[in-house]
Scaffold this active site. Structure first.
Site, mmCIF file in Angstrom:
data_model
loop_
_atom_site.group_PDB
_atom_site.id
_atom_site.type_symbol
_atom_site.label_atom_id
_atom_site.label_comp_id
_atom_site.label_asym_id
_atom_site.label_seq_id
_atom_site.Cartn_x
_atom_site.Cartn_y
_atom_site.Cartn_z
ATOM 1 N N GLY A 77 65.041 34.241 -20.322
ATOM 2 C CA GLY A 77 65.470 33.974 -19.026
ATOM 3 C C GLY A 77 65.633 35.194 -18.311
ATOM 4 N N GLN A 178 70.799 27.026 -17.056
ATOM 5 C CA GLN A 178 71.806 26.204 -17.542
ATOM 6 C C GLN A 178 71.492 24.575 -17.033
ATOM 7 O OE1 GLN A 178 74.096 26.574 -19.703
ATOM 8 N NE2 GLN A 178 73.777 28.893 -19.880
ATOM 9 N N HIS A 200 66.113 28.894 -25.447
ATOM 10 C CA HIS A 200 67.448 28.513 -26.440
ATOM 11 C C HIS A 200 68.363 27.908 -25.614
ATOM 12 C CE1 HIS A 200 70.355 32.013 -25.212
ATOM 13 N NE2 HIS A 200 68.914 32.331 -24.775
ATOM 14 N N THR A 236 50.554 40.514 -24.854
ATOM 15 C CA THR A 236 50.179 39.311 -25.968
ATOM 16 C C THR A 236 51.044 38.367 -26.080
ATOM 17 O OG1 THR A 236 48.687 40.967 -27.168
ATOM 18 C CG2 THR A 236 48.984 38.778 -28.054
ATOM 19 N N CYS A 335 78.149 38.047 -23.437
ATOM 20 C CA CYS A 335 77.728 39.158 -23.216
ATOM 21 C C CYS A 335 77.435 40.105 -24.297
ATOM 22 C CB CYS A 335 78.380 40.089 -22.062
ATOM 23 S SG CYS A 335 79.937 40.555 -22.856
HETATM 24 N N1 PLP Z 1 70.612 32.492 -16.537
HETATM 25 C C1 PLP Z 1 71.819 31.975 -17.113
HETATM 26 C C2 PLP Z 1 72.402 30.977 -16.032
HETATM 27 C C3 PLP Z 1 71.984 32.066 -18.424
HETATM 28 O O1 PLP Z 1 73.184 31.185 -18.757
HETATM 29 C C4 PLP Z 1 71.278 32.847 -19.232
HETATM 30 C C5 PLP Z 1 71.753 32.827 -20.657
HETATM 31 O O2 PLP Z 1 73.209 32.721 -21.062
HETATM 32 C C6 PLP Z 1 70.394 33.443 -18.662
HETATM 33 C C7 PLP Z 1 70.034 33.594 -17.397
HETATM 34 C C8 PLP Z 1 69.520 34.628 -19.537
HETATM 35 O O3 PLP Z 1 68.582 33.987 -20.288
HETATM 36 P P1 PLP Z 1 68.165 34.455 -21.674
HETATM 37 O O4 PLP Z 1 69.473 34.547 -22.790
HETATM 38 O O5 PLP Z 1 67.069 33.970 -22.132
HETATM 39 O O6 PLP Z 1 68.022 35.911 -21.414
#
Ligand code: PLP
Length: 392
Positions: A77, A178, A200, A236, A335
């Site tokens: 993400g 979220q 995840h 890839t 974090c």
């Molecule tokens: N954006 C939000 C709102 C999140 O809660 C998170 C993960 O905690 C992320 C982005 C980051 O996603 P990733 O853990 O796949 O990098």
């Protein structure tokens, strides 16, 4: 899948990560075997791998209201968020985001000296401030669909309306990481040009995310190389991870309606139960704090989120007691260091530091059970009272 184990543990940190769904694990293993070829190749083994990726792309596109050609698979993400911000910006342009974004958005915007737009006490974007920074050099505005700490949902249409009026060229990005487990993102984020999800958070694998890039939105790729993902993200493909992401997306979308109703009832029982024993608990964005007026409008939160602040205690001490009793939760967002930094989200909403210091994020998910809530209620209120007694 239940998360209350015989040992009496309760996992209440679904906003941080979720257990993988059985069907996603199965898809991952099957794709690791059958899809070993390189999807960019031409022979049979390559075509099998490519088909697996394309099927997952269809599943993601379907659930997000996008065309398959608008889905870009990424490594997380965070990477999708970075692509949206860095990719949208051209030399001389500027970028903006809300003050309550995940660091995957906030740090890129700050890195580009962009504008961080304030929110009100309920976490809603200040639209006047947005209008004031609009000009024809505004490249992208990023506002998350649902907040990872408070669970507050942000309507996107009013933001789109401001952009349409004052900066029609600006792209609207929404981090729906979220939101996806709880909202029909195809509808909720219909106004967005760019949408991030992460596997995840809803029973898919870690290390796989996706960015929807609506046709008409032009981004500069940030990872150059073999030109995968429509030249937008080279490298890839993680074929097995992508297969599992697709299956998890489809499963979540199919069961979302039932899950939301069931989990919202669990969450409400949890909050009511805590409040019955600790009446001065503050539910963020719902209960006014300090000098705040009673909120005129009800706020909507995602079904799995119970974000509470306990005056007079420190989250770290509370989390220590909870973990000792087998309750896994968190304070602010998770974090890398695991340290409890003061929440930038609560600060932006005007929470006094002392109150934010006593925050607890209890997040439920599709596998949460009555047993999890029973266990939490048997432990959390007593732990709060114990800490207060020790401090008195
Ligand atoms: N954006 C939000 C709102 C999140 O809660 C998170 C993960 O905690 C992320 C982005 C980051 O996603 P990733 O853990 O796949 O990098």
């Amino acid at each position: 899948m239940g998360t209350t184990r015989e040992s009496g543990e309760a996992y209440l940190d679904w906003a941080a990560s979720t257990p993988m769904r059985a069907e996603a694990v199965e898809a991952m293993v099957a794709a690791a075997h059958a899809g070993f070829g390189n999807p960019t190749g031409a022979h049979h083994a390559a075509r099998v791998a490519r088909r697996i990726v394309d099927d997952a792309r269809d599943q993601v596109a379907d659930a997000l209201g996008a065309a398959p050609s608008e889905v870009i698979f990424c490594g997380s993400g965070t990477e999708a968020d970075n692509l949206a911000i860095f990719g949208a910006r051209r030399p001389g342009d500027h970028v903006a985001c809300s003050a309550v974004e995940h660091h995957g958005v906030l740090h890129p915007v700050e890195h580009l000296d962009g504008t961080v737009i304030g929110v009100d006490a309920q976490g809603q974007l200040n639209l006047e401030q947005l209008a004031a920074i609009c000009d024809d050099q505004l490249a992208v505005v990023s506002v998350m669909a649902a907040n990872n700490e408070t669970g507050v949902i942000q309507p996107l249409e009013p933001i789109r309306a401001v952009l349409d009026e004052h900066a029609p060229q600006a792209l609207l990005h929404t981090d729906a990481v979220q939101a996806f487990p709880w909202l029909d993102v195809a509808t909720h984020a219909a106004a967005a040009d760019l949408i991030t999800i992460s596997g995840h958070k809803f029973g898919g694998p870690k290390g796989v995310g996706a960015l929807v890039v609506r046709s008409g939105a032009t981004l500069t790729p940030q990872v150059l190389g073999g030109g995968q993902e429509f030249e937008m993200r080279s490298g890839t493909h993680n074929v097995a991870g992508i297969a599992a992401l697709g299956v998890a997306v489809a499963a979540m979308a199919a069961e979302r309606h039932a899950v939301v109703g069931r989990v919202a009832a669990l969450r409400d029982r949890l909050v009511r139960g805590v409040r019955a024993i600790v009446p001065d608990v503050i539910e963020s964005a719902i209960d006014p704090v300090g000098g705040q007026q009673a909120f005129a409008r009800p706020i909507t939160k995602v079904a799995g989120s119970a974000h509470l602040c306990f005056p007079g205690i420190e989250s770290e001490a509370l989390l220590f007691l909870l973990e000792r009793a087998g309750i896994y939760a968190s304070a602010a967002s998770s974090c890398a260091s695991g340290a409890q930094d003061p929440s930038h989200v609560l600060a932006a909403m005007g929470y006094p530091r002392e109150l934010a210091a006593g925050s607890l994020r209890l997040s439920l998910g599709y596998g949460s059970t009555d047993g999890d809530v029973d266990r939490a209620l048997a432990v959390i209120p007593d732990a709060v009272l114990q800490l207060r007694a020790a401090a008195a």
